[in-house]
Design a protein around this motif. Structure first.
Motif, mmCIF file in Angstrom:
data_model
loop_
_atom_site.group_PDB
_atom_site.id
_atom_site.type_symbol
_atom_site.label_atom_id
_atom_site.label_comp_id
_atom_site.label_asym_id
_atom_site.label_seq_id
_atom_site.Cartn_x
_atom_site.Cartn_y
_atom_site.Cartn_z
ATOM 1 N N GLU A 50 0.829 -1.197 0.000
ATOM 2 C CA GLU A 50 0.000 0.000 0.000
ATOM 3 C C GLU A 50 0.871 1.258 0.000
ATOM 4 O O GLU A 50 2.068 1.196 0.282
ATOM 5 C CB GLU A 50 -0.915 -0.006 1.220
ATOM 6 N N ARG B 239 -2.943 0.404 6.479
ATOM 7 C CA ARG B 239 -4.095 0.622 5.598
ATOM 8 C C ARG B 239 -5.184 -0.441 5.768
ATOM 9 O O ARG B 239 -6.261 -0.295 5.202
ATOM 10 C CB ARG B 239 -3.631 0.663 4.143
ATOM 11 N N HIS B 240 -4.905 -1.504 6.517
ATOM 12 C CA HIS B 240 -5.898 -2.575 6.639
ATOM 13 C C HIS B 240 -6.263 -2.787 8.107
ATOM 14 O O HIS B 240 -6.851 -1.909 8.715
ATOM 15 C CB HIS B 240 -5.395 -3.833 5.923
ATOM 16 N N GLN B 241 -5.934 -3.921 8.712
ATOM 17 C CA GLN B 241 -6.438 -4.207 10.062
ATOM 18 C C GLN B 241 -6.057 -3.124 11.071
ATOM 19 O O GLN B 241 -6.886 -2.707 11.885
ATOM 20 C CB GLN B 241 -5.926 -5.569 10.534
ATOM 21 N N LEU C 146 -3.726 -10.082 6.190
ATOM 22 C CA LEU C 146 -4.736 -10.722 5.359
ATOM 23 C C LEU C 146 -4.139 -11.624 4.288
ATOM 24 O O LEU C 146 -4.806 -12.513 3.770
ATOM 25 C CB LEU C 146 -5.619 -9.660 4.699
ATOM 26 N N HIS C 147 -2.884 -11.401 3.948
ATOM 27 C CA HIS C 147 -2.236 -12.172 2.884
ATOM 28 C C HIS C 147 -1.110 -13.059 3.411
ATOM 29 O O HIS C 147 -0.310 -13.570 2.627
ATOM 30 C CB HIS C 147 -1.687 -11.218 1.821
ATOM 31 N N PRO D 165 -11.224 -14.216 5.574
ATOM 32 C CA PRO D 165 -11.520 -12.819 5.922
ATOM 33 C C PRO D 165 -12.941 -12.660 6.449
ATOM 34 O O PRO D 165 -13.906 -13.109 5.825
ATOM 35 C CB PRO D 165 -11.343 -12.095 4.578
ATOM 36 N N ARG E 143 -15.493 -9.647 7.596
ATOM 37 C CA ARG E 143 -15.677 -8.198 7.623
ATOM 38 C C ARG E 143 -16.389 -7.784 8.897
ATOM 39 O O ARG E 143 -17.396 -8.387 9.290
ATOM 40 C CB ARG E 143 -16.478 -7.735 6.398
ATOM 41 N N ARG F 39 -10.287 -10.849 0.308
ATOM 42 C CA ARG F 39 -9.419 -10.599 1.471
ATOM 43 C C ARG F 39 -9.468 -9.140 1.890
ATOM 44 O O ARG F 39 -9.310 -8.833 3.060
ATOM 45 C CB ARG F 39 -7.987 -11.026 1.159
ATOM 46 N N GLU F 40 -9.660 -8.267 0.937
ATOM 47 C CA GLU F 40 -9.822 -6.851 1.243
ATOM 48 C C GLU F 40 -11.248 -6.429 0.896
ATOM 49 O O GLU F 40 -11.480 -5.367 0.330
ATOM 50 C CB GLU F 40 -8.775 -6.038 0.497
ATOM 51 N N TYR G 242 -14.182 -4.889 1.855
ATOM 52 C CA TYR G 242 -14.746 -3.979 2.848
ATOM 53 C C TYR G 242 -16.220 -3.673 2.611
ATOM 54 O O TYR G 242 -16.853 -3.005 3.430
ATOM 55 C CB TYR G 242 -13.919 -2.688 2.897
#
Length: 427
Positions: free
Chosen positions: A59, A64-66, A229-230, A248, A250, A303-304, A306
């Motif tokens: 990113e 940017r994620h969890q 996530l990966h 994943p 949400r 996985r992403e 949202y």
């Protein structure tokens, strides 16, 4: 929790990793610039000053994620069984996170929280949490209905406990500051195409070579996989077969409209169901103001993923092929159906909130950004309920680090750094 991985010999053509196999660009490559990855890099630079560390992040910035999509809670550790890694690291990490924020001027507050029983069948579980809190040495007070109202005038329950060591902070600010500390220690953080790993090659006696999306090849003595996530995909890219697969889930949040924020003073949680590693819909007044409500826990379609519209068929096919997926579905379909109903129906979500906060209405809630939890699942359908590490040649994998990983990130980073240092010693 430590589980091994099965390693396969998967050498790539020399052209895939470029020339100059004898040159090392750094000692340790860390994949992932969430709070765990950057805490690991920070710990490596402090454990052995002079260790050359490079952090790779696909990113354009950190968290940017969890890390950047959670409720910002500094967890006390009360939920986690004695002896578990979650308990050990959360108990230590909560105090360390408060100290870290204070030392570096990062917004935080130790607010305490209420865990509220709204049904009679929840009372034994609430009592068990009281006993566990005392086992951990956490300051816990039992409250009756009148005492609940004294803390939270608009919250209703049969009984509650007050946990004094819970707080809130800005984890995005924590992660950004860790990135600065890492760079100040002469480590490097690469974002975007320069940090997106596409090829990993490990060879005995030669360490690890990684190619990124911009064509750069980096060589190191060891690799640390903090890809969240990966992480299982990165493990397979390295030639390992992890015994857990990331599913994943949400977590969808709402927030109270400004005119109704007075309904919640601090942090209010339901009594969790011990069968699931999710804490249920809770109420969180953030360190910058505002009140988050949620999250639920629904299967994400990517996985992403949202939103419901974020769908990746190839990722779904991979999850469907995992035997754990069908075992989860058979075992927990009722729970999952309830979560999906609350996701798709605003009245159902509001009804879940009204169990603790009866004054809230649908009009009081507006959508807020969702997060996705990287939940490791074993082949038998078990949800991994502790932090999970695995090691392969020249490699340390972090295969399960959901909540309370942000709370516990500083001691987790030291643990991963310890494991990476052992890999370096053997290299």
């Amino acid at each position: 929790m430590m589980v091994g991985v099965t390693s396969t010999s998967r050498r790539l053509d020399r052209s895939a990793v470029g020339k100059g196999a004898g040159r090392l660009d750094c000692d340790v490559l860390v994949i992932g610039a969430g709070v765990v990855g950057l805490s690991t890099a920070y710990a490596l630079t402090r454990r052995a000053p002079g260790t050359r560390v490079t952090v790779l992040e696909k990113e354009p910035g950190p968290a940017r994620h969890q890390t950047g999509r959670n409720s910002g809670v500094i967890h006390s550790g009360i939920y986690y069984p004695p002896g578990s890694l979650k308990a050990r690291f959360a108990l230590r990490g909560a105090a360390e996170m408060v100290k870290f924020c204070a030392e570096h001027g990062i917004p935080h507050e130790v607010t305490g929280k209420l865990i509220v029983a709204t049904e009679h069948e929840e009372l034994p579980r609430l009592h068990a949490l009281i006993q566990r809190g005392r086992q951990h040495g956490i300051p816990v007070r039992e409250l009756g209905p009148a005492q609940i109202s004294a803390h939270e005038p608009h919250v209703r329950g049969l009984a509650a406990i007050h946990v004094g060591t819970t707080g809130v902070c800005d984890y995005l600010a924590v992660t950004r500051h860790l990135a600065r500390l890492v760079r100040d220690a002469d480590a490097e953080v690469r974002y975007g195409a320069a940090g997106q790993v596409t090829v990993i090659d490990r060879r005995p006696g030669r360490g690890v070579a990684v190619r990124t999306a911009d064509g750069t090849v980096l060589r190191a003595r060891a690799l640390v996989n903090c890809a969240g996530l990966h992480c299982d995909s990165i493990a397979r890219l390295a030639g390992d077969t992890p015994h857990a697969r990331i599913f994943p889930f949400r977590g969808e949040y709402a927030e109270l409209v400004h005119e109704r924020e007075h309904l919640v003073r601090g942090l209010v949680y339901p009594v969790p169901d011990p069968a699931f590693p999710f804490l249920g819909v809770h109420l969180t007044r953030g360190v910058h103001g505002g009140v988050h409500v949620g999250p639920n826990a629904v299967p994400a379609l990517a996985r992403e993923g949202y939103t419901w519209s974020a769908v990746r068929p190839a990722e779904l096919a991979g999850l469907a092929a995992h035997p754990g997926a069908w075992r989860i579905a058979r075992r927990h379909w009722r729970y999952g159906a309830g979560e999906i109903r609350r996701s798709l129906s605003r009245p159902s979500f509001t009804a879940a909130v009204r169990r603790m906060l009866p004054d809230v209405t649908e009009a009081d809630l507006r959508p807020a950004p969702a997060g996705v939890r990287a939940q490791a699942v074993l082949r038998d359908g078990s949800l991994v309920d502790d932090f999970l590490f695995a090691e392969g040649p020249h490699t340390v994998h972090v295969l399960n680090a959901p909540s309370p990983a942000a709370t516990a990130s500083l001691p987790i980073g030291r643990e991963i750094a310890r494991r990476a240092s052992a890999v370096l010693a053997d290299a």
